[in-house]
Design a protein around this motif. Structure first.
Motif, PDB file in Angstrom:
ATOM      1  N   GLY A  39       0.822  -1.215   0.000  1.00 39.06           N
ATOM      2  CA  GLY A  39       0.000   0.000   0.000  1.00 39.06           C
ATOM      3  C   GLY A  39       0.850   1.256   0.000  1.00 39.06           C
ATOM      4  O   GLY A  39       2.074   1.218  -0.137  1.00 39.06           O
ATOM      5  N   GLY A  40       0.161   2.387   0.171  1.00 39.29           N
ATOM      6  CA  GLY A  40       0.858   3.669   0.156  1.00 39.29           C
ATOM      7  C   GLY A  40       1.922   3.754   1.239  1.00 39.29           C
ATOM      8  O   GLY A  40       2.983   4.359   1.055  1.00 39.29           O
ATOM      9  N   MET A  41       1.665   3.108   2.371  1.00 34.78           N
ATOM     10  CA  MET A  41       2.636   3.226   3.470  1.00 34.78           C
ATOM     11  C   MET A  41       3.979   2.577   3.165  1.00 34.78           C
ATOM     12  O   MET A  41       4.999   2.971   3.724  1.00 34.78           O
ATOM     13  N   ALA A  42       3.984   1.601   2.255  1.00 36.07           N
ATOM     14  CA  ALA A  42       5.252   0.958   1.892  1.00 36.07           C
ATOM     15  C   ALA A  42       6.201   1.968   1.238  1.00 36.07           C
ATOM     16  O   ALA A  42       7.427   1.829   1.327  1.00 36.07           O
ATOM     17  N   ASN A  43       5.626   2.980   0.592  1.00 37.65           N
ATOM     18  CA  ASN A  43       6.469   3.973  -0.100  1.00 37.65           C
ATOM     19  C   ASN A  43       7.429   4.663   0.852  1.00 37.65           C
ATOM     20  O   ASN A  43       8.580   4.938   0.507  1.00 37.65           O
ATOM     21  N   THR A  44       6.937   4.960   2.049  1.00 29.03           N
ATOM     22  CA  THR A  44       7.791   5.639   3.032  1.00 29.03           C
ATOM     23  C   THR A  44       8.949   4.720   3.445  1.00 29.03           C
ATOM     24  O   THR A  44      10.081   5.176   3.609  1.00 29.03           O
ATOM     25  N   PHE A  45       8.656   3.425   3.564  1.00 27.10           N
ATOM     26  CA  PHE A  45       9.728   2.464   3.870  1.00 27.10           C
ATOM     27  C   PHE A  45      10.738   2.399   2.725  1.00 27.10           C
ATOM     28  O   PHE A  45      11.943   2.343   2.950  1.00 27.10           O
ATOM     29  N   LEU A  46      10.216   2.392   1.496  1.00 31.51           N
ATOM     30  CA  LEU A  46      11.125   2.326   0.335  1.00 31.51           C
ATOM     31  C   LEU A  46      12.018   3.561   0.290  1.00 31.51           C
ATOM     32  O   LEU A  46      13.222   3.474   0.056  1.00 31.51           O
ATOM     33  N   LYS A  47      11.409   4.712   0.573  1.00 30.56           N
ATOM     34  CA  LYS A  47      12.209   5.938   0.578  1.00 30.56           C
ATOM     35  C   LYS A  47      13.250   5.885   1.694  1.00 30.56           C
ATOM     36  O   LYS A  47      14.391   6.313   1.510  1.00 30.56           O
ATOM     37  N   ALA A  48      12.853   5.317   2.835  1.00 29.75           N
ATOM     38  CA  ALA A  48      13.796   5.181   3.956  1.00 29.75           C
ATOM     39  C   ALA A  48      14.982   4.301   3.573  1.00 29.75           C
ATOM     40  O   ALA A  48      16.081   4.465   4.100  1.00 29.75           O
ATOM     41  N   GLN A  49      14.745   3.395   2.648  1.00 26.69           N
ATOM     42  CA  GLN A  49      15.831   2.518   2.185  1.00 26.69           C
ATOM     43  C   GLN A  49      16.631   3.137   1.054  1.00 26.69           C
ATOM     44  O   GLN A  49      17.535   2.503   0.523  1.00 26.69           O
ATOM     45  N   GLY A  50      16.251   4.353   0.661  1.00 28.59           N
ATOM     46  CA  GLY A  50      17.040   5.062  -0.344  1.00 28.59           C
ATOM     47  C   GLY A  50      16.525   4.972  -1.772  1.00 28.59           C
ATOM     48  O   GLY A  50      17.158   5.462  -2.697  1.00 28.59           O
ATOM     49  N   TYR A  51      15.354   4.332  -1.969  1.00 32.76           N
ATOM     50  CA  TYR A  51      14.819   4.258  -3.338  1.00 32.76           C
ATOM     51  C   TYR A  51      14.174   5.576  -3.742  1.00 32.76           C
ATOM     52  O   TYR A  51      13.613   6.294  -2.908  1.00 32.76           O
ATOM     53  N   GLU A  52      14.243   5.851  -5.046  1.00 37.14           N
ATOM     54  CA  GLU A  52      13.517   6.998  -5.611  1.00 37.14           C
ATOM     55  C   GLU A  52      12.090   6.524  -5.872  1.00 37.14           C
ATOM     56  O   GLU A  52      11.896   5.561  -6.610  1.00 37.14           O
ATOM     57  N   ILE A  53      11.107   7.212  -5.289  1.00 35.79           N
ATOM     58  CA  ILE A  53       9.730   6.733  -5.454  1.00 35.79           C
ATOM     59  C   ILE A  53       8.866   7.686  -6.281  1.00 35.79           C
ATOM     60  O   ILE A  53       7.640   7.635  -6.230  1.00 35.79           O
ATOM     61  N   GLY A  54       9.521   8.544  -7.069  1.00 37.79           N
ATOM     62  CA  GLY A  54       8.785   9.426  -7.974  1.00 37.79           C
ATOM     63  C   GLY A  54       7.824  10.323  -7.224  1.00 37.79           C
ATOM     64  O   GLY A  54       8.165  10.896  -6.191  1.00 37.79           O
ATOM     65  N   ALA A  55       6.572  10.404  -7.729  1.00 36.82           N
ATOM     66  CA  ALA A  55       5.565  11.275  -7.119  1.00 36.82           C
ATOM     67  C   ALA A  55       4.619  10.481  -6.219  1.00 36.82           C
ATOM     68  O   ALA A  55       3.491  10.897  -5.945  1.00 36.82           O
ATOM     69  N   SER A  56       5.060   9.321  -5.748  1.00 38.64           N
ATOM     70  CA  SER A  56       4.205   8.467  -4.917  1.00 38.64           C
ATOM     71  C   SER A  56       3.831   9.142  -3.604  1.00 38.64           C
ATOM     72  O   SER A  56       4.566   9.984  -3.093  1.00 38.64           O
ATOM     73  N   LEU A  57       2.693   8.701  -3.072  1.00 39.13           N
ATOM     74  CA  LEU A  57       2.284   9.123  -1.733  1.00 39.13           C
ATOM     75  C   LEU A  57       3.398   8.765  -0.751  1.00 39.13           C
ATOM     76  O   LEU A  57       3.894   7.647  -0.746  1.00 39.13           O
ATOM     77  N   VAL A  58       3.800   9.716   0.076  1.00 46.12           N
ATOM     78  CA  VAL A  58       4.867   9.453   1.038  1.00 46.12           C
ATOM     79  C   VAL A  58       4.645  10.350   2.250  1.00 46.12           C
ATOM     80  O   VAL A  58       4.013  11.404   2.150  1.00 46.12           O
ATOM     81  N   GLU A  59       5.123   9.922   3.406  1.00 50.07           N
ATOM     82  CA  GLU A  59       5.084  10.787   4.594  1.00 50.07           C
ATOM     83  C   GLU A  59       6.524  10.999   5.044  1.00 50.07           C
ATOM     84  O   GLU A  59       7.106  10.164   5.739  1.00 50.07           O
ATOM     85  N   ASP A  60       7.056  12.121   4.626  1.00 54.58           N
ATOM     86  CA  ASP A  60       8.468  12.386   4.914  1.00 54.58           C
ATOM     87  C   ASP A  60       8.764  12.434   6.412  1.00 54.58           C
ATOM     88  O   ASP A  60       9.851  12.049   6.836  1.00 54.58           O
ATOM     89  N   ASP A  61       7.787  12.896   7.190  1.00 59.21           N
ATOM     90  CA  ASP A  61       8.039  12.981   8.634  1.00 59.21           C
ATOM     91  C   ASP A  61       8.021  11.611   9.320  1.00 59.21           C
ATOM     92  O   ASP A  61       8.231  11.518  10.533  1.00 59.21           O
ATOM     93  N   GLN A  62       7.765  10.560   8.546  1.00 59.50           N
ATOM     94  CA  GLN A  62       7.754   9.210   9.134  1.00 59.50           C
ATOM     95  C   GLN A  62       8.955   8.379   8.674  1.00 59.50           C
ATOM     96  O   GLN A  62       9.063   7.194   9.014  1.00 59.50           O
ATOM     97  N   ILE A  63       9.820   8.988   7.893  1.00 59.97           N
ATOM     98  CA  ILE A  63      10.943   8.221   7.326  1.00 59.97           C
ATOM     99  C   ILE A  63      11.858   7.683   8.436  1.00 59.97           C
ATOM    100  O   ILE A  63      12.272   6.517   8.409  1.00 59.97           O
ATOM    101  N   GLU A  64      12.121   8.516   9.428  1.00 57.78           N
ATOM    102  CA  GLU A  64      12.980   8.078  10.540  1.00 57.78           C
ATOM    103  C   GLU A  64      12.349   6.894  11.282  1.00 57.78           C
ATOM    104  O   GLU A  64      13.026   5.933  11.629  1.00 57.78           O
ATOM    105  N   GLU A  65      11.034   7.026  11.537  1.00 59.02           N
ATOM    106  CA  GLU A  65      10.287   5.946  12.207  1.00 59.02           C
ATOM    107  C   GLU A  65      10.383   4.644  11.408  1.00 59.02           C
ATOM    108  O   GLU A  65      10.564   3.568  11.969  1.00 59.02           O
ATOM    109  N   ALA A  66      10.241   4.777  10.107  1.00 59.64           N
ATOM    110  CA  ALA A  66      10.284   3.602   9.231  1.00 59.64           C
ATOM    111  C   ALA A  66      11.670   2.958   9.302  1.00 59.64           C
ATOM    112  O   ALA A  66      11.798   1.730   9.404  1.00 59.64           O
TER     113      ALA A  66
END
Ligand code: ADP
Ligand code: MG
Length: 400
Positions: A219-246
């Motif tokens: 789901g959309g929440m996986a995007n934040t995890f992917l970003k936390a792992q360093g992937y480029e996720i384009g214009a996907s839904l993301v919660e930048d303030d949750q990256i540290e938590e992820a």
């Protein structure tokens, strides 16, 4: 269950206040899905079989303490009457002298439905005066409204200060299924979690981290995890303030040896729209400006064996934007796999439940929760006010 149920109290010929969750979807005054009404029937029938007289109460929608004509409970009383095959009288309001008068005239086997509880401003603020008025209509309080149990309202919590309070069968079933996941799951316990936002599910992830053997995150929440792992996720839904938590979650899971499955390939689209062009790409190849809208087929192949050998699966949140058929395959595939597995399967969350109901396979899951928000809070490990308010089970019957 630790809490007392209707089996633990004498209801024969007594006046019983039953809090139900009849917050059903309506369209032009017609009920489009009566699942929640049907879910309360075992409790209501049990009480009627014992000659109890029933005061039935529910909220509907968000009238915010005012009378809203489109949110009156008359259509629900009518549907309940059809399902039970006996009259259901509609009360002239929620509380007050006229309503109490009608309640006091109830004969064994008769049913009075109160008007929408949230028409009363005292309901949502758990006003003790209102709780007392509701209680004055009955001898026993039965709570079968699991979907409202995470709210400390006059009809879910306050009323239990005035009457002996026990659980109905639906409440009991919900608590038992969810407790089993938290307390003694058949292992391995696999948590499948998706949906739009990581922020609404982080507390569940945290609470389950010490208990689960594996997590499948989509789901959309996986995007934040992917970003936390360093992937480029384009214009996907993301919660930048949750990256540290992820990031912290992934590190802690790793430390504990808990497996975490994130998308390996994804369905992407330039926009979240039914006719949008779609592509399936690896997570390291999301095109600039495109959006991740579903998990891909290779991801499904990787999680399938994990789900098939699970002893318990708890699932909350769709794997993609399942409302759009072209983005629904991940959610549908996970639903089919969990339905086919031998695992004890529990599904919670309004949208996930809608997905499996739309597929017509809800009956292949061991437990489909009727309470989205309540099931999430339960899985967060929090006490729910509507459950906490009930009596503890004791030896013999509770005196009421
Ligand atoms: P539930 O009600 O089952 O708990 P949520 O309310 O958390 O689930 O999330 C459901 C919503 O998440 C759906 O409306 C769905 O469209 C949305 N969603 C799922 N995947 C994505 C995604 N990749 N991007 C944007 N939204 C998504
Ligand atoms: Mg939802």
């Amino acid at each position: 269950m630790q809490k007392a149920t209707i089996r633990d109290i004498d209801v024969d010929g007594r006046r019983v206040f039953v809090r139900t969750d009849f917050n059903v979807p309506l369209s032009d005054g017609r009920i489009t899905d009566d699942t929640r009404i049907r879910a309360a029937l075992p409790t209501l029938r049990y009480l009627l079989d014992r000659n109890a007289s029933l005061v039935v109460a529910s909220h509907l929608g968000r009238p915010k303490g005012k009378v809203v004509d489109s949110l009156r409970l008359a259509p629900i009383a009518e549907r309940l009457s059809e399902l039970l095959g006996r009259p259901v009288e509609m009360a002239p309001g929620v509380a007050g002298a006229a309503v109490r008068d009608e309640a006091s005239r109830l004969q064994p086997g008769e049913i009075l439905m109160l008007e929408n509880l949230r028409f009363e401003p005292g309901e949502e603020i758990n006003d003790d005066e209102l709780a007392g008025q509701l209680a004055s209509m009955a001898d026993v309080y039965v709570d079968d409204a699991f979907g409202a149990a995470h709210r400390a309202h006059a009809s879910t919590a306050g009323i239990a200060n005035h009457l002996p309070a026990v659980a109905g069968f639906l409440m009991e079933r919900e608590v038992e299924a969810l407790s089993k996941v938290l307390q003694n799951p058949v292992r391995p316990l696999v948590v499948v979690i998706g949906g739009a936002k990581i922020s609404t599910k982080m507390a569940v992830l945290r609470n389950l981290l010490g208990r689960a053997d594996a997590f499948v995150i989509g789901g959309g929440m996986a995007n934040t995890f992917l970003k936390a792992q360093g992937y480029e996720i384009g214009a996907s839904l993301v919660e930048d303030d949750q990256i540290e938590e992820a990031r912290l979650f992934l590190r802690q899971a790793d430390d504990k040896g808990v497996r975490v499955f994130l998308p390996f390939d994804v369905v992407v689209a330039p926009e979240v729209a039914p006719a949008a062009e779609t592509r399936i790409v690896a997570v390291n190849a999301v095109p600039d400006g495109w959006k991740i809208v579903d998990i891909g087929p290779q991801t499904i192949d990787r999680i399938e064996p994990e789900l098939m050998r699970a002893g318990t699966v708890v699932w909350n949140g769709p794997m993609g934007v399942f409302e759009i058929p072209a983005f629904a395959e991940g959610t549908r595939a996970v639903a089919r796999i969990v339905a086919a597995s031998n695992a004890f399967s529990v599904v919670g969350g309004g949208d996930s439940v809608a997905a499996i109901e739309e597929m017509g396979i809800a009956d292949q899951f061991d437990h489909v929760s009727t309470g989205g928000g309540a099931s999430l809070e339960f899985l967060e490990g929090r006490g729910l006010p509507g459950i906490d308010a009930l009596r503890e089970k004791v030896e013999g019957k509770i005196a009421g």
